[in-house]
Design a protein around this motif. Structure first.
Motif: not given
Length: 460
Positions: A350-378
């Protein structure tokens, strides 16, 4: 997060530069695309892998055996640099992947380092301090001819810390009498030559990378094209509402505690609504007091249960540890371990902005999916470089004997983080090809690295 995913993304960057972004490195002439592919092939491999079993006598008299690794990925930009993990998740493929990420991270942040990474397969909770010290010293003996202040400079990572770095420094000094030793490891204790602010630098830098984006959008200093206009408006909506910005934080170690404290003291009001560790999530929609929770965690190595929350006079719920990922919040800071957001839970974020403090917490497929849903991933390669930046300051301190204050060090780190963040955000919010912010970070790092390869004769 897998090595295959990382190498695929490196190849994707190479293909993009050859086929789409033909302006970058355009002065290379007719051989440009050949050089780009050669550089990509270099970055998809590693320079060296050191591995072996560490054996110690445990407190009960039995022999403990622990697989250990150090991967030196690429040193075209400078000495190998990267942390040492003590974790049951450590294996060679993981360490190789993390070493690649360190090369890219250091290149993106213009640090004079290449990438390295190390790890020991061990459960630190099942061992005494003496046993961990013996493992630390055995690790240095395994690597004694491959590390050094002008070769490969390890630092703390998951499961290790300043105490482990102190033990390792002492062992290296004993093995190399009359040779420079103080800069062989960074992240040491302050008394042993460490830099002020190193422990909290990764968390503070993570928050800085996020909040600089909010500031840039609100101040109108970030140009945004039509493709990203909706994301800009969502960020403005979050920052301009009457209620504080709500933040959920996965993990509650050094990184996440520092990020939570930065959120709590930020001039723009933030409300930390959840923190978590491997056992539980503590949640309150009204907000949590960070300091007493941090103190409890540091004392007991866990978050309080419901009864203990009452004793601390904290009104909050205790939830499953994974629930922190899917709570209703504005910002989610991921400060635990890799592969936390995948196809299984990506639709529930549900978060609008996701910030990766850890290494690789979002995998590649989820990264693309969340991007398509308008999320901002740092991405991690941008957000969590505060630690290695302060490690660089520590290395300079050990070379010059000039000791800077905590305030000066963190100010310098934040300044560098903001400069790099501005460069990345400008590229991202003006991109027109649907690429993720992670991809554009890789691209900026890739261009710097292969330019250095060509200048130093690695690409001929």
């Amino acid at each position: 997060m897998t090595e295959n995913t990382t190498t695929q993304l490196i190849q994707k960057v190479a293909d993009y530069l050859k086929e789409v972004d033909t302006e970058s490195l355009s002065d290379w002439g007719e051989e440009r695309n050949d050089f780009i592919q050669m550089g990509g092939d270099y970055l998809k491999g590693v320079d060296k892998v050191i591995s072996g079993d560490l054996r110690i006598i445990k407190d009960d008299g039995s022999v403990g055996t622990y697989p250990a690794f150090r991967v030196q990925h690429n040193n075209v930009a400078g000495y190998y640099k990267g942390g040492i993990r003590f974790s049951t998740g450590v294996h060679q493929s993981e360490v190789e992947t993390l070493s690649m990420l360190m090369t890219l991270k250091n290149a993106l942040h213009d640090l004079p380092y290449g990438g390295g990474k190390g790890g020991v397969h061990i459960d630190v909770r099942q061992h005494s301090k003496r046993e961990l010290m013996e493992v630390s010293k055995a690790y240095v003996r395994l690597l004694q001819n491959d590390i050094g202040p002008y070769r490969d400079i390890p630092a703390p990572d998951v499961g290790s810390g300043a105490e482990v770095m102190d033990w390792m420094t002492e062992e290296y000094k004993a093995l190399h009498p009359k040779e420079p030793f103080i800069n062989t490891f960074t992240g040491k204790s302050i008394a042993n030559g460490g830099a002020q602010g190193r422990a909290e630098s990764t968390g503070i830098g993570t928050f800085t990378s996020y909040f600089y984006l909010v500031e840039a959008v609100m101040n109108g200093t970030l140009p945004v094209n039509e493709e990203h206009a909706e994301k800009k408006e969502r960020i403005k909506e979050i920052a301009s509402k009457e209620e504080p910005i709500s933040v959920a934080i996965q993990g509650f170690g050094n990184l996440s505690r520092a990020a939570a404290m930065e959120a709590e003291r930020c001039e723009t009001p933030h409300r930390v609504v959840a923190v978590s560790d491997s056992r539980s999530t503590v949640y309150s929609k009204a907000g949590l007091p960070v300091e007493p929770l941090a103190s409890f965690k540091m004392k007991h190595d866990r978050l309080p249960n419901e009864e203990e929350l009452k004793e601390l006079e904290i009104e909050a719920e205790v939830l499953d540890p994974k629930e922190v990922l899917t709570l209703d919040c504005d910002v989610l800071i991921l400060g635990a371990i890799e592969d936390q957001i995948t196809a299984e839970n990506q639709a529930d974020i549900q978060a609008t902005i996701l910030v990766e403090g850890a290494n690789g917490p979002i995998n590649q497929d989820a990264d693309a999916y969340l991007e398509s849903k308008g999320k901002v991933i740092i991405p991690d390669v941008l957000a969590n470089a505060g630690g290695v930046t302060v490690s660089y300051f520590e290395w300079i301190q050990g070379t010059t004997n000039e000791v800077k204050s905590k305030t000066d060090i963190l100010n310098d780190m934040n300044s560098r983080m903001k400069d790099v963040s501005h460069r990345v955000y400008t590229a991202y919010f003006n991109s027109e090809n649907g690429e993720t912010m992670r991809f554009l970070c890789y691209k900026l790092a890739f261009v710097r690295l292969i330019d250095l390869m060509k200048r130093t004769g690695k690409l001929m």
